[in-house]
Design a protein around this motif. Structure first.
Motif, PDB file in Angstrom:
ATOM      1  N   ASN A 124      14.828  27.943  28.027  1.00 40.52           N
ATOM      2  CA  ASN A 124      13.826  26.918  28.324  1.00 40.52           C
ATOM      3  C   ASN A 124      12.493  27.214  27.658  1.00 40.52           C
ATOM      4  O   ASN A 124      11.842  26.319  27.132  1.00 40.52           O
ATOM      5  CB  ASN A 124      13.627  26.789  29.837  1.00 40.52           C
ATOM      6  N   GLY A 125      12.119  28.485  27.659  1.00 41.79           N
ATOM      7  CA  GLY A 125      10.838  28.862  27.073  1.00 41.79           C
ATOM      8  C   GLY A 125      10.815  28.725  25.566  1.00 41.79           C
ATOM      9  O   GLY A 125       9.753  28.543  24.967  1.00 41.79           O
ATOM     10  N   MET A 126      11.979  28.842  24.935  1.00 43.00           N
ATOM     11  CA  MET A 126      12.025  28.851  23.467  1.00 43.00           C
ATOM     12  C   MET A 126      12.560  27.545  22.886  1.00 43.00           C
ATOM     13  O   MET A 126      12.712  27.415  21.676  1.00 43.00           O
ATOM     14  CB  MET A 126      12.904  30.014  22.978  1.00 43.00           C
ATOM     15  N   GLN A 127      12.848  26.586  23.718  1.00 37.84           N
ATOM     16  CA  GLN A 127      13.497  25.349  23.275  1.00 37.84           C
ATOM     17  C   GLN A 127      12.669  24.596  22.228  1.00 37.84           C
ATOM     18  O   GLN A 127      13.221  23.879  21.398  1.00 37.84           O
ATOM     19  CB  GLN A 127      13.770  24.472  24.518  1.00 37.84           C
ATOM     20  N   GLY A 128      11.365  24.798  22.242  1.00 36.43           N
ATOM     21  CA  GLY A 128      10.501  24.087  21.298  1.00 36.43           C
ATOM     22  C   GLY A 128      10.392  24.750  19.940  1.00 36.43           C
ATOM     23  O   GLY A 128       9.736  24.244  19.044  1.00 36.43           O
ATOM     24  N   ASN A 129      11.033  25.904  19.780  1.00 35.95           N
ATOM     25  CA  ASN A 129      10.982  26.606  18.493  1.00 35.95           C
ATOM     26  C   ASN A 129      12.285  26.419  17.728  1.00 35.95           C
ATOM     27  O   ASN A 129      13.356  26.776  18.218  1.00 35.95           O
ATOM     28  CB  ASN A 129      10.774  28.116  18.719  1.00 35.95           C
ATOM     29  N   VAL A 130      12.163  25.883  16.528  1.00 36.78           N
ATOM     30  CA  VAL A 130      13.354  25.656  15.707  1.00 36.78           C
ATOM     31  C   VAL A 130      13.563  26.813  14.738  1.00 36.78           C
ATOM     32  O   VAL A 130      12.627  27.234  14.053  1.00 36.78           O
ATOM     33  CB  VAL A 130      13.220  24.345  14.900  1.00 36.78           C
ATOM     34  N   CYS A 131      14.786  27.320  14.672  1.00 41.99           N
ATOM     35  CA  CYS A 131      15.199  28.185  13.575  1.00 41.99           C
ATOM     36  C   CYS A 131      16.302  27.428  12.847  1.00 41.99           C
ATOM     37  O   CYS A 131      17.411  27.328  13.350  1.00 41.99           O
ATOM     38  CB  CYS A 131      15.724  29.533  14.050  1.00 41.99           C
ATOM     39  N   ARG A 132      15.984  26.865  11.699  1.00 38.82           N
ATOM     40  CA  ARG A 132      16.976  26.057  11.006  1.00 38.82           C
ATOM     41  C   ARG A 132      18.105  26.925  10.465  1.00 38.82           C
ATOM     42  O   ARG A 132      19.204  26.438  10.228  1.00 38.82           O
ATOM     43  CB  ARG A 132      16.284  25.277   9.887  1.00 38.82           C
ATOM     44  N   CYS A 133      17.830  28.201  10.244  1.00 38.60           N
ATOM     45  CA  CYS A 133      18.900  29.100   9.795  1.00 38.60           C
ATOM     46  C   CYS A 133      19.862  29.422  10.930  1.00 38.60           C
ATOM     47  O   CYS A 133      20.900  30.030  10.705  1.00 38.60           O
ATOM     48  CB  CYS A 133      18.324  30.387   9.223  1.00 38.60           C
ATOM     49  N   GLY A 134      19.491  29.049  12.148  1.00 43.51           N
ATOM     50  CA  GLY A 134      20.405  29.226  13.277  1.00 43.51           C
ATOM     51  C   GLY A 134      20.549  30.656  13.758  1.00 43.51           C
ATOM     52  O   GLY A 134      21.624  31.079  14.158  1.00 43.51           O
ATOM     53  N   THR A 135      19.449  31.394  13.759  1.00 38.16           N
ATOM     54  CA  THR A 135      19.555  32.792  14.214  1.00 38.16           C
ATOM     55  C   THR A 135      19.341  32.917  15.730  1.00 38.16           C
ATOM     56  O   THR A 135      19.079  34.003  16.225  1.00 38.16           O
ATOM     57  CB  THR A 135      18.526  33.697  13.494  1.00 38.16           C
ATOM     58  N   TYR A 136      19.458  31.817  16.444  1.00 41.16           N
ATOM     59  CA  TYR A 136      19.152  31.842  17.889  1.00 41.16           C
ATOM     60  C   TYR A 136      19.792  32.994  18.663  1.00 41.16           C
ATOM     61  O   TYR A 136      19.118  33.658  19.450  1.00 41.16           O
ATOM     62  CB  TYR A 136      19.524  30.503  18.540  1.00 41.16           C
ATOM     63  N   PRO A 137      21.090  33.254  18.463  1.00 44.01           N
ATOM     64  CA  PRO A 137      21.668  34.366  19.235  1.00 44.01           C
ATOM     65  C   PRO A 137      20.995  35.705  18.922  1.00 44.01           C
ATOM     66  O   PRO A 137      20.831  36.552  19.803  1.00 44.01           O
ATOM     67  CB  PRO A 137      23.136  34.380  18.785  1.00 44.01           C
ATOM     68  N   ARG A 138      20.579  35.867  17.662  1.00 42.72           N
ATOM     69  CA  ARG A 138      19.873  37.091  17.292  1.00 42.72           C
ATOM     70  C   ARG A 138      18.493  37.153  17.946  1.00 42.72           C
ATOM     71  O   ARG A 138      18.013  38.199  18.331  1.00 42.72           O
ATOM     72  CB  ARG A 138      19.682  37.154  15.776  1.00 42.72           C
ATOM     73  N   ILE A 139      17.840  35.999  18.002  1.00 41.64           N
ATOM     74  CA  ILE A 139      16.513  35.963  18.622  1.00 41.64           C
ATOM     75  C   ILE A 139      16.646  36.331  20.097  1.00 41.64           C
ATOM     76  O   ILE A 139      15.873  37.116  20.645  1.00 41.64           O
ATOM     77  CB  ILE A 139      15.860  34.572  18.451  1.00 41.64           C
ATOM     78  N   MET A 140      17.686  35.780  20.724  1.00 41.85           N
ATOM     79  CA  MET A 140      17.972  36.109  22.118  1.00 41.85           C
ATOM     80  C   MET A 140      18.130  37.621  22.280  1.00 41.85           C
ATOM     81  O   MET A 140      17.545  38.236  23.168  1.00 41.85           O
ATOM     82  CB  MET A 140      19.260  35.374  22.519  1.00 41.85           C
ATOM     83  N   LYS A 141      18.905  38.207  21.394  1.00 46.20           N
ATOM     84  CA  LYS A 141      19.110  39.655  21.419  1.00 46.20           C
ATOM     85  C   LYS A 141      17.784  40.390  21.202  1.00 46.20           C
ATOM     86  O   LYS A 141      17.488  41.380  21.866  1.00 46.20           O
ATOM     87  CB  LYS A 141      20.060  40.037  20.265  1.00 46.20           C
ATOM     88  N   GLY A 142      16.987  39.860  20.278  1.00 48.61           N
ATOM     89  CA  GLY A 142      15.684  40.453  19.983  1.00 48.61           C
ATOM     90  C   GLY A 142      14.770  40.404  21.203  1.00 48.61           C
ATOM     91  O   GLY A 142      14.029  41.354  21.474  1.00 48.61           O
ATOM     92  N   ILE A 143      14.830  39.301  21.940  1.00 52.82           N
ATOM     93  CA  ILE A 143      13.980  39.187  23.124  1.00 52.82           C
ATOM     94  C   ILE A 143      14.409  40.222  24.179  1.00 52.82           C
ATOM     95  O   ILE A 143      13.573  40.881  24.803  1.00 52.82           O
ATOM     96  CB  ILE A 143      14.022  37.745  23.684  1.00 52.82           C
TER      97      ILE A 143
END
Ligand code: FES
Ligand code: FES
Lengths: 152, 706
Positions: A124-143
């Motif tokens: 919910n907190g990150m929904q407004g940030n787009v990563c067009r390369c689709g690294t979302y799962p990595r960002i999740m891991k990074g968080i």
């Protein structure tokens, strides 16, 4: 107008209409903050105003005079990376990395509000940030890595 | 055996915007060592980048180097490839570090600079790893052999006692070690790549094959990296271009007199180009708005009519793939299906829009551009400005992604035109709306499929026509005697071009959907049906690996569905299984999880490979579920991120990625193929959950009515 950015005072000569994003990038050469959409829909331009994530593209520079503005350039202290930056590096999150500044800033703000968010709160907190390369799962891991670093 | 699609009669893909290869050498030996310092350089004499170029010998004044080793042991690699987020800056350095026997930190990569790197056609089509990778491996191995020769001669020892590790030459007998920098000291040696040089076995890799982190990662998380859109040169102006109000509109007249009155504004009207430059962006915008232009409009097909339009304007491409007799086989088939698929235009939406900075010094032009084809942009500039290529330098700093969408360098071209007039450097950065409207799209398309199978589930006929979307991945990997496969180019009302995976996404979608429907009608498990009709071991392996990771064979809960699909493209193989849930109250489909198996030969960097696969799947989900460009009367109706939905955090399913490492096979590219499996897997899962068979991409832009 006078802006306080990364604890430094800057005097800027610009129209009251100018967005904070343009002032940062074009007048002050603080280009770590990125343009992605100009309408508050991608998060690439995220900065902190008094520690809260704000989209600088839809924020007038004049409206944040006197407030504490933090950009990606102001996160590291004495050459030591901010835990979120370090965490994202540890996990090797990004591809083109154009979203990186915004992702880092949004995460910093999120973890300030809530040092140990659940996955759902992160989404919910990150929904407004787009990563067009689709690294979302990595960002999740990074968080999660950042949470770990901040705890220790 | 099924034909590999990279040997298909339809290759090379028409939308790759390919330029004819040519050589471009920029430095003679003296300049070269003058700039880099003494040492050794490995250059190309006979290069094969997959297109069979070669030159004889190595003229003294023509040196295009792959690799330089300096007196301090620093290694510099030169490649015309472009880093757009696929992390080749890291993976290409890894293969060199491996072959040469030096540490990663000793390596500097010079990429995408027409003045410093050898000619390169561009970074697309998953060619960096399979073509540039081996070339650099050979260059590095050639350097290694040369250094060992030099060391053996100098030390007067048997060469076989020597090896290079961590940047040092070591004598096995005496344990004497000397840094490679010392060996090359004072030398100015140029040697051509030895095409037959022995390469290390992938099995013995210690640096390549491991998850080395993005080499310049820190410059990104600190915001320090300067993308083209971040650049600022002394005296630089900001440029804005007058855009047509619609596709097909032509400029009748433009009045720039108001713009010219504004202090410091440079305004240019040259043919159909109208642009302004000013000291700051707001002045440039003001000047642009003051221009009064008259346009003539042509009627344009709208999204509603596009699929009819593509069919109506189509021509048969004579390169059909044909065998047996499809019509009689189809009429005799036990189970048969004939269906038409529609595929919408979609946009790449690179998060960094097009950007270019241009600077003239006399008749010499330097352009910094966010592009996947720096040498192509150089040629385009030479064409447009009618100056020799040698006077133009194009530099491509690491760019905010491309996905096949940045083969061109429009912003650099526009900046160059304005800079010429202004006599000062100019920067042009496209707005998101400009990027959405005037960058090219992934082609829309219509696909007709007619397929038949016999009672026991063997395919007997396969007829497949693709209108406009493209020929990539059009062939079928399944064994079938009677087939007719044909691509029909059409007239596209919108500007269209390359996209990650090209038409393979659409072609695989149509094929794998039909395969699933046949399986359902035959009452055979869709995995089993595919396996029955396949012979390619690599495809079978990924299918089985994905199925295993997913737990294929179990029953989904109510309103849940499982789907499977597979495909091959550019020498790599993918299979995907997906689970969706259908929310009957919201008419909404959510992808809950996906298991994807991918095999692209030997793996160079597992962590970055996984990142590419993941990114492809997630990007692929956008095109599968909801991305589409809407347009009417030549106007794009949703040219904004708030109106064009891209995948976000909440759209990401649980992902299980299986990477099969085939160390016996040369590494293939991985930036594209993983995108092709997800759309049909999701589509088949929707059919499995609801019985609804969908025949369009995107699948559920407005939810699903059942
Ligand atoms: S640029 Fe501000 S949210 Fe996209
Ligand atoms: S890494 Fe490219 S947009 Fe996030």
């Amino acid at each position: 107008m006078d802006l306080i950015i990364n604890k430094k005072k800057y005097s800027v000569n610009s129209t009251p209409e100018e967005s904070l994003l343009n002032v940062l990038r074009n007048d002050l050469d603080l280009t770590g903050t990125k343009y992605g959409c100009g309408e508050g829909s991608c998060g690439a331009c995220t900065v902190l105003i008094n520690d809260v994530a704000v989209r600088s593209c839809i924020t007038k520079a004049a409206s944040v005079e006197g407030k504490a503005i933090t950009t990606i350039e102001g996160l590291a202290t004495n050459d030591k990376l901010h835990p979120v930056q370090q965490a994202f590096l540890n996990v090797d999150v990004f591809q083109c990395s154009y979203c990186a500044s915004g992702m880092v800033m949004s995460t910093v703000s999120l973890l300030k509000k809530k040092p140990e968010p659940t996955d759902e709160e992160i989404i919910n907190g990150m929904q407004g940030n787009v990563c067009r390369c689709g690294t979302y799962p990595r960002i999740m891991k990074g968080i999660h890595e950042a949470i770990k670093i901040q705890k220790s | 055996m099924a034909k590999k699609s990279n040997e298909s009669v339809f290759a090379p893909e028409q939308y790759e915007l390919a330029e004819r290869p040519s050589h471009y050498f920029t430095m003679n030996r003296r300049d070269f060592f003058g700039i880099l310092g003494s040492g050794i350089a490995i250059t190309f004499a006979a290069v094969n980048t997959g297109y069979g170029l070669s030159i004889e010998g190595l003229p003294e004044n023509q040196i295009g180097a792959w690799l330089h080793i300096a007196e301090d042991g620093a290694v510099t690699i030169y490649s015309g490839k472009a880093e757009v987020g696929q992390n080749i800056r890291t993976s290409l350095a890894q293969v060199v570090a491996e072959e040469l026997g030096v540490e990663m930190k000793k390596i500097t990569m010079i990429l995408g600079d027409t003045a410093l790197t050898p000619y390169d056609r561009g970074t697309f089509g998953s060619r960096s790893t399979p073509y540039m990778g081996p070339q650099l491996r050979k260059a590095a191995a050639s350097a290694r052999e040369l250094i060992l020769d030099l060391a053996a001669a100098e030390w007067k020892v048997d060469r076989s006692l020597l090896s290079i590790n961590d940047g040092n030459v070591t004598n096995k007998n005496t344990n004497e070690t000397v840094n490679i920098g010392k060996i090359v000291k004072g030398k100015q040696l140029v040697q051509a790549v030895d095409d037959k040089v022995a390469l290390k076995k992938i099995d013995d890799w210690k640096i390549a094959g491991t998850s080395v982190k993005k080499v310049n990662g820190e410059s990104f998380v600190t915001g320090r990296h300067k993308y083209v859109s971040d650049m600022k040169l002394p005296g630089m102006l900001y440029g804005k271009i007058l855009r047509a109000p619609a596709y097909g509109a032509t400029l009748i007249s433009a009045d720039l007199s108001e713009a010219k009155k504004i202090t410091g504004v440079v305004a240019v009207h040259d043919g159909d180009f109208v642009g302004v430059a000013a000291v700051d962006l707001s002045t440039a915008n003001k000047a642009l708005q003051s221009i009064k232009a008259e346009w003539k409009f042509e009627p344009q097909p709208s999204r509603k009519e596009i699929f009819d339009h593509l069919r109506k304007t189509s021509k048969a491409d004579d390169r059909a793939e044909k065998s047996g007799d499809v019509s009689s086989a189809f009429s005799k088939a036990e189970v048969k299906i004939g269906q038409t698929f529609n595929v919408d235009y979609i946009a790449h939406v690179p998060l960094e829009p097009r950007a270019g900075v241009a600077q003239w010094e006399g008749s010499k032009l330097t352009v910094w551009a966010g592009t996947q084809r720096p040498f192509g942009v150089q040629e385009d500039l030479a064409d447009v400005f009618q100056i020799p290529k040698q006077n133009i330098r194009v530099i491509q700093p690491d760019t905010g992604s491309g996905y096949g969408g940045k083969h061109t360098g429009e912003a650099g071209m526009e900046a160059a035109r304005l800079a010429k007039e202004a006599g000062k450097p100019v920067k042009v950065v496209w707005t998101r709306e400009e990027e959405f409207t005037w960058a090219y799209f992934r082609p829309a398309g219509v696909i007709d499929v007619k397929a038949g199978a016999d009672k026991i589930g063997m395919l007997t006929s396969w007829e497949f026509h693709n209108y406009n979307s493209g020929g990539s991945g059009i062939d079928t990997p399944y064994q079938v005697k009677n087939k007719l496969i044909q691509f029909h180019p059409s007239d596209s009302p919108l500007r269209q071009g390359s996209y990650r995976g090209l038409a393979a996404t659409a072609n695989n979608f149509a094929r794998e959907s039909i395969m699933d429907d046949l399986a359902t009608d035959l009452k055979i498990d869709p995995l089993e049906f595919r396996l029955k009709n396949l012979s390619e071991k690599r495809m079978i392996d990924v299918l089985e690996a994905a199925a295993k990771a997913f737990g294929w064979g179990t029953k989904p809960e109510k309103d849940h569905g499982f789907g499977i699909a597979c495909g091959e493209e550019k020498g790599s193989y993918v299979a995907a299984c997906a689970e969706i849930v259908f929310d009957r109250n919201e008419n909404d489909v959510k992808v809950l999880r996906a298991a994807v198996a991918f095999e692209c030969g030997g793996i160079i960097n597992p962590n970055h490979l996984e990142n590419q696969i993941m990114g492809s799947i997630i990007q692929g989900l956008g095109g599968a579920l909801f991305e589409r460009i809407d347009f009417k009367d030549g106007k794009i109706l949703n040219p904004k991120l708030s109106a064009y939905r891209v995948p976000r955090f909440g759209d990401v399913p649980k992902l299980d990625i299986v990477m099969l490492n085939r160390k016996d096979l040369a590494p293939a590219g991985a930036g594209e193929t993983p995108i092709i499996g997800i759309a049909p897997a999701v589509r088949n899962a929707i059919a499995n959950a609801t019985g609804k068979r969908l025949y369009a991409l995107p699948l559920v832009p407005q939810g699903l009515e059942v």
